[in-house]
Design a protein around this motif. Structure first.
Motif, short mmCIF file in Angstrom:
data_model
loop_
_atom_site.label_atom_id
_atom_site.label_comp_id
_atom_site.label_asym_id
_atom_site.label_seq_id
_atom_site.Cartn_x
_atom_site.Cartn_y
_atom_site.Cartn_z
N GLU A 1 -14.85 1.82 -0.48
CA GLU A 1 -13.49 1.74 -1.00
C GLU A 1 -12.55 2.39 0.01
OE1 GLU A 1 -11.23 3.13 -4.99
OE2 GLU A 1 -13.28 2.39 -5.17
N PRO A 2 -11.39 1.78 0.28
CA PRO A 2 -10.48 2.37 1.27
C PRO A 2 -9.98 3.73 0.78
CG PRO A 2 -9.43 0.55 0.13
CD PRO A 2 -10.86 0.56 -0.29
N PRO A 3 -9.61 4.61 1.70
CA PRO A 3 -9.12 5.94 1.29
C PRO A 3 -7.81 5.81 0.50
CG PRO A 3 -8.90 5.64 3.66
CD PRO A 3 -9.65 4.45 3.14
N LYS A 4 -7.62 6.73 -0.42
CA LYS A 4 -6.43 6.73 -1.28
C LYS A 4 -5.54 7.90 -0.93
CE LYS A 4 -7.91 3.39 -4.03
NZ LYS A 4 -7.22 2.24 -4.48
N TYR A 5 -4.23 7.69 -1.05
CA TYR A 5 -3.25 8.71 -0.69
C TYR A 5 -2.28 8.93 -1.85
CZ TYR A 5 -4.93 7.43 3.93
OH TYR A 5 -5.73 7.17 5.00
N ALA B 1 -0.14 0.21 0.20
CA ALA B 1 0.54 0.32 -1.09
C ALA B 1 1.44 1.55 -1.13
CB ALA B 1 -0.48 0.38 -2.22
N LEU B 2 1.03 2.63 -0.48
CA LEU B 2 1.87 3.83 -0.42
C LEU B 2 3.15 3.56 0.37
CD1 LEU B 2 2.35 6.84 -0.94
CD2 LEU B 2 1.07 7.31 1.15
N ARG B 3 3.02 2.85 1.47
CA ARG B 3 4.22 2.50 2.25
C ARG B 3 5.17 1.63 1.44
NH1 ARG B 3 0.90 1.05 7.64
NH2 ARG B 3 0.70 3.17 8.44
N ARG B 4 4.63 0.67 0.70
CA ARG B 4 5.46 -0.19 -0.14
C ARG B 4 6.12 0.63 -1.25
NH1 ARG B 4 1.93 -4.00 -1.03
NH2 ARG B 4 1.00 -2.97 -2.81
N HIS B 5 5.38 1.56 -1.87
CA HIS B 5 5.92 2.42 -2.92
C HIS B 5 7.07 3.27 -2.38
CE1 HIS B 5 6.05 5.44 -6.13
NE2 HIS B 5 5.94 6.35 -5.20
N LEU B 6 6.89 3.85 -1.21
CA LEU B 6 7.94 4.69 -0.62
C LEU B 6 9.19 3.87 -0.31
CD1 LEU B 6 5.80 6.90 1.76
CD2 LEU B 6 6.95 7.61 -0.33
N ALA B 7 9.01 2.65 0.18
CA ALA B 7 10.16 1.81 0.51
C ALA B 7 10.91 1.36 -0.74
CB ALA B 7 9.70 0.59 1.31
N ARG B 8 10.18 1.09 -1.81
CA ARG B 8 10.83 0.56 -3.02
C ARG B 8 11.37 1.66 -3.93
NH1 ARG B 8 6.69 -4.33 -4.66
NH2 ARG B 8 7.22 -5.66 -2.89
#
Length: 101
Positions: free
Chosen positions: A28-32, A47-54
């Motif tokens: 599983e990929p690492p989670k941040y 997904a973290l980058r998308r969350h920060l942008a939105r």
């Protein structure tokens, strides 16, 4: 034709189960976590980058005292600023949200 022998038949369940032994487990990929909000959700890096942008975009900030909202789009900022534009009555000192009052 009927196949003779002890091996698994092509349509039987034992032929399907024979391939299960060769499955490779994927890592599983690492989670941040998000460092800006206190939600208990862990994100993959994209997904973290998308969350920060939105969610935490600071392109358009509300400059009213006590309001620290930020918006990614101009139209969102404009719609929010309409909430702050109350009409003030000089006779009774009340603020009204609509022009009708």
């Amino acid at each position: 034709k009927v196949r003779k022998g002890n091996g698994p038949q092509p349509g039987s369940n034992t032929a399907k189960n024979a391939g299960d032994a060769k499955k490779v487990e994927r890592k599983e990929p690492p989670k941040y976590p998000c460092h800006m909000c206190d939600i208990p959700v862990m994100f993959a890096l994209t997904a973290l980058r998308r969350h920060l942008a939105r969610k935490h975009s600071t392109n358009f900030k509300c400059d009213k005292p006590g309001c620290n909202k930020t918006f990614a789009k101009q139209y969102q900022y404009d719609a929010h600023m309409k909430l702050h534009s109350h009409r003030h009555c000089h006779l009774c000192n009340k603020d009204f949200k609509r022009k009708q009052n």
